[in-house]
Design an enzyme around this catalytic site. Structure first.
Site, mmCIF file in Angstrom:
data_model
loop_
_atom_site.group_PDB
_atom_site.id
_atom_site.type_symbol
_atom_site.label_atom_id
_atom_site.label_comp_id
_atom_site.label_asym_id
_atom_site.label_seq_id
_atom_site.Cartn_x
_atom_site.Cartn_y
_atom_site.Cartn_z
ATOM 1 N N CYS A 273 65.386 88.491 93.178
ATOM 2 C CA CYS A 273 64.566 87.297 93.352
ATOM 3 C C CYS A 273 65.415 86.174 93.936
ATOM 4 O O CYS A 273 66.630 86.122 93.760
ATOM 5 C CB CYS A 273 63.905 86.874 92.047
ATOM 6 N N SER A 306 68.479 88.581 89.476
ATOM 7 C CA SER A 306 68.493 87.273 90.118
ATOM 8 C C SER A 306 69.461 87.262 91.288
ATOM 9 O O SER A 306 70.426 88.033 91.318
ATOM 10 C CB SER A 306 68.917 86.196 89.117
ATOM 11 N N ASP A 307 69.193 86.396 92.266
ATOM 12 C CA ASP A 307 70.251 86.040 93.192
ATOM 13 C C ASP A 307 71.316 85.332 92.361
ATOM 14 O O ASP A 307 71.073 84.873 91.240
ATOM 15 C CB ASP A 307 69.721 85.135 94.300
ATOM 16 N N SER A 308 72.504 85.231 92.893
ATOM 17 C CA SER A 308 73.611 84.700 92.113
ATOM 18 C C SER A 308 73.373 83.231 91.745
ATOM 19 O O SER A 308 73.223 82.387 92.629
ATOM 20 C CB SER A 308 74.914 84.831 92.901
ATOM 21 N N ALA A 310 70.698 82.102 90.394
ATOM 22 C CA ALA A 310 69.301 81.713 90.626
ATOM 23 C C ALA A 310 68.461 81.736 89.359
ATOM 24 O O ALA A 310 67.289 81.363 89.403
ATOM 25 C CB ALA A 310 68.667 82.613 91.682
#
Length: 811
Positions: A273, A306-308, A310
């Site tokens: 995401c 998650s994106d880092s 995020a």
């Protein structure tokens, strides 16, 4: 994903025009942001598929053994048995895990900890996970291949090459001991200046979806889990963490979510995401997108990470987030998961059933790819290539340079060719002008994470890059052929001395001018471009350089290495510019691929995956740059369904080069169109087919958007293609649907393509399959796919504006 750490062996020094990367999540004023309220949430898991292939009518599939690639879509794969087995193993594995041990499966070990971009720690008899960038290489590892970018493989319009690239990438990730490849990237290229568009597959959902489908199948065939990103609407780099992409439901389904649907149909293991908000809710906290669309409607069996950095709340777990990466908060050891997730479960806010589901999904994906079966341990350190303890220097390149070179050539688009200027035929002398023609001044890894260019542009910048073992420049590729022909080659790599460039072009049989445009992730600014491009003009004085050479040589050929569209109006109609070669982003064999096309060793068959406009204002969506960086700003997708060529068609705007355009060294004609309905063998869902034919929407159900009856072959379009020229070539027939006015949609929508190799003066039959899904529109009220009222017609041709055959779908 954010590129962690510096890689030893790469210079951290950058030129004056480059701002080194930094990442500090802004303090957000959260007024208007919709969140999950603190409360107690029960949970019922979505069921694991249990139907057998014979009941469904799908061919059973295992990610390590996918069916052979086809030039057209002919089957719908069934991964249900493989997922069912994987889920049972995962449940057994965690049956005696404590809450803390289950939480550890969901929580990364922290920023900069471990060998990979992100890491899940070992846990009892589970060995942990290595998650690693990028979509074109094993980033931060030595002895790997830097493949052509996603935009280049999309430009081939060739499913076999898409699959082959994915497989080779997957083999390299596995060989380095990576469990999860953070690829493919398939944002839609809504904004022509978007910094990471080159990592993706273009500006049309069907082309992007087919590219993603084949890439996922290839990656997982190679043994690595594929993570599709960024879910969803992360369409520009500036303010990506503080903007809300406001998108209507129909547009979301028909444009931006479609490639993820196709990835799920390919047996996708995980989804990342994105940073941004969607309709005022953060993507990683968005129940509608993660739970309702991805897990319910698409029947996604893998996990969401998650994106880092995020993740924005522990209650993202309720909204569908299964794993947080890197695990901690930026510049802090605190975590939204970890101890907080443990507390939320113990206190009843998040149910034990949901935590079990999170851990089960993650471990099931590991079993799904058979990574419990003698999978290699991680054998590199992505933070330090000179770490002689952990870096085993395993060489995984094999002969992958061959596929790099082929895709580099096959994705090259010939835009102009006057009076047979190309292919070159033993010119007595030639000059190469422009820095893009030569090697980088300090080697292929001169700039940290690709954050600069002073030689051939073979990748953009940011976390989507790789470490080059070598790069072949156009000078090297052309000189190899010139030696065989006895041609004389000279060069000038100074982009700014236009007087010298013009002088050197005088008297040359051919003058080749190389120009470039770069972009990347918004973690660094290069030449004033903060990830996204500031404009759509050529870098490094490119336009003036082209004009200076063309003024002195009547056989000037322009070669463009660009991350996306450029405005070529300053010179495209100059009478002395005889050919334009759109070389794209070709990876480590760039110079060889360019030479192959220039000399006709590869007859160009690439097609544009986006529209090249005459004016930047002609594009329907523009870069938004007026954010404060601390308040959430709104980006309204007011263009709706009308992105790229759909907008140009609707507004009757003439582009310079339309979507799907590309020339060849031969010519093709089309004839004998036919279309026939295909009888469904799926009698169990016959009532749904009848309802669809009557204009009813598909029902709201689990897996409703990936149902067999919706995606099985329903119509077959046939025709003949003839090579009317004297050399062999590959044609890319494209099929565009024209919905009736009741659909309120674009005039033309790509819904099929194939590739056919034809010898001189030969004719071959061609077939393109259409499904009911291909003919459907999303009904936002009924929340299903339906056939629009009225007659559906279609065209087959060589581009979005070069139709050769016309037909009607049988009622």
């Amino acid at each position: 994903m954010f590129p962690f750490g510096l890689v030893a062996g790469l210079s951290s020094a950058t030129p004056n025009s480059t701002t080194p990367f930094s990442f500090s999540p802004p303090t957000i004023i959260s007024s208007g942001v919709i969140t999950v309220p603190l409360s107690s949430y029960s949970f019922t898991p979505y069921p694991t598929p249990t139907l057998t292939p014979s009941q469904l009518g799908f061919p059973a599939a295992d990610p390590l053994n996918p069916p052979n690639v086809s030039s057209d879509r002919q089957v719908v794969l069934d991964f249900a048995p493989a997922w069912t087995t994987a889920y049972q193993k995962a449940r057994n594995l965690i049956s005696n895990y404590t809450i803390e041990e289950k939480v550890n499966i969901t929580t990364g070990v922290g920023f900069g900890v471990g060998l990979c971009s992100a890491n899940i720690a070992p846990n009892k008899n589970f060995p942990g996970l290595c998650l690693q960038d990028s979509p074109l290489a094993v980033r931060g590892a030595d002895f790997t291949t830097v493949f052509p970018a996603g935009i280049q493989v999309a430009s081939t319009w060739n499913r076999a090459l898409m699959r082959a690239r994915g497989l080779a990438l997957g083999q390299e990730f596995k060989g380095k001991g990576v469990n999860i490849a953070l690829a493919p990237m398939m944002n839609m290229g809504r904004v022509a200046q978007g910094g990471r568009n080159w990592e993706g597959f273009g500006a049309d959902p069907f082309l992007v979806g087919e590219s993603a489908y084949e890439t996922v199948l290839g990656l997982q065939h190679g043994g690595v889990q594929s993570c599709a990103k960024h879910f969803i609407n992360n369409e520009q780099e500036q303010f990506r963490a503080v903007e809300s992409s406001n998108v209507d439901d129909r547009t979301q389904h028909e444009i931006y979510a479609h490639p993820f649907l196709r990835s799920v149909m390919a047996g996708l293991s995980s989804v990342m995401c994105s940073f941004n908000l969607i309709n005022d809710t953060y993507a990683c906290n968005n129940d509608k997108m993660l739970n309702d669309i991805l897990k319910r409607e698409y029947g996604f069996q893998g996990f969401v990470m998650s994106d880092s950095f995020a993740t924005t709340t522990t209650l993202s777990a309720v909204a569908g987030l299964d794993m947080t990466i890197p695990g901690n908060l930026y510049d802090s050891n605190a975590s939204y998961f970890g101890g907080n997730l443990t507390d939320y479960v113990n206190e009843g806010y998040i149910s034990m059933a949901r935590l079990d589901d999170m851990a089960t999904r993650i471990i099931a994906a590991w079993y799904f790819l058979h990574q419990d079966e003698e999978y290699p341990a991680t054998n590199f350190n992505s933070y330090d290539q000179n770490d002689e303890v952990n870096n085993k220097h395993v060489n995984v390149q094999a002969d992958h340079y061959r596929i790099v070179r082929e895709i580099g050539a096959a994705g090259t688009v010939l835009l102009k060719n006057t009076n047979g200027a190309l292919p070159l035929n033993k010119p007595k002398n030639m000059v190469l002008i422009g820095s893009d023609a030569g090697p980088g001044k300090s080697g292929p890894n001169e700039f940290l994470f690709g954050g600069g260019v002073d030689g051939i542009l073979a990748e953009g910048w940011g976390s989507g890059t790789g470490t080059f073992s070598y790069v072949i420049s156009p000078l090297e590729g052309i000189q190899e052929r010139a030696r065989q022909d006895g041609s004389s080659v000279s060069w000038d790599f100074d982009d700014w001395n236009t007087d010298l460039a013009g002088t050197m072009a005088i008297g040359q049989a051919v003058a080749l001018v190389f120009t470039v445009s770069d972009s990347g992730e918004g973690i660094m600014t290069v030449d004033g471009n903060p990830g996204d491009r500031n404009n759509l003009t050529a870098w490094n004085n490119g336009d003036d350089l082209v004009l200076a050479v063309a003024a002195q040589n009547n056989n000037t050929i322009v070669v463009v290495n660009s991350v996306g569209p450029l405005i070529v109006e300053p010179w495209i109609e100059h009478p002395n510019i005889t050919a334009v070669v759109w070389a794209g982003i070709q990876g480590q064999e760039a110079g060889s691929a360019i030479a192959d096309v220039l000399y006709g060793a590869y007859n160009p068959s690439g097609r544009l995956p986006y529209t090249i406009a005459k004016d930047p204002a002609d594009y329907p969506a523009q870069l938004v740059t007026n954010g404060s960086g601390s308040e959430v700003m709104t980006i309204n997708y007011t263009e709706g369904l009308f992105i790229d060529y759909r907008h140009f068609d609707q507004a009757n705007i003439t582009p310079r080069f339309e979507f799907g355009f590309g020339l060849s060294y031969t010519t093709f004609s089309y004839s004998n169109l036919g279309v026939a309905a295909i009888q469904s063998s799926n009698t169990d869902q016959e009532d749904l087919i009848i309802a669809w034919e009557g204009g009813e929407a598909s029902p709201i159900a689990e897996g409703s958007s990936v149902a067999l009856w919706l995606h099985e072959p329903a119509f077959q379009v046939t025709f003949m293609v003839t090579n009317t020229g004297s050399v062999s070539g590959t044609e890319i027939p494209q099929l565009y649907i024209h919905h009736p006015s009741s659909a309120c949609g674009p005039p033309s929508v790509l819904k099929g393509f194939t590739n056919v190799e034809i010898g001189p003066y030969d004719t071959k039959p061609v077939s393109i399959i259409l499904s009911r899904y291909d003919l459907s529109i999303w009904d936002a009220v009924a929340q299903g796919w339906r056939k629009p009222d009225g007659q559906i017609s279609f065209s087959v041709g060589a581009s979005s504006r070069d139709f050769r055959l016309w037909g009607v779908i049988p009622a």
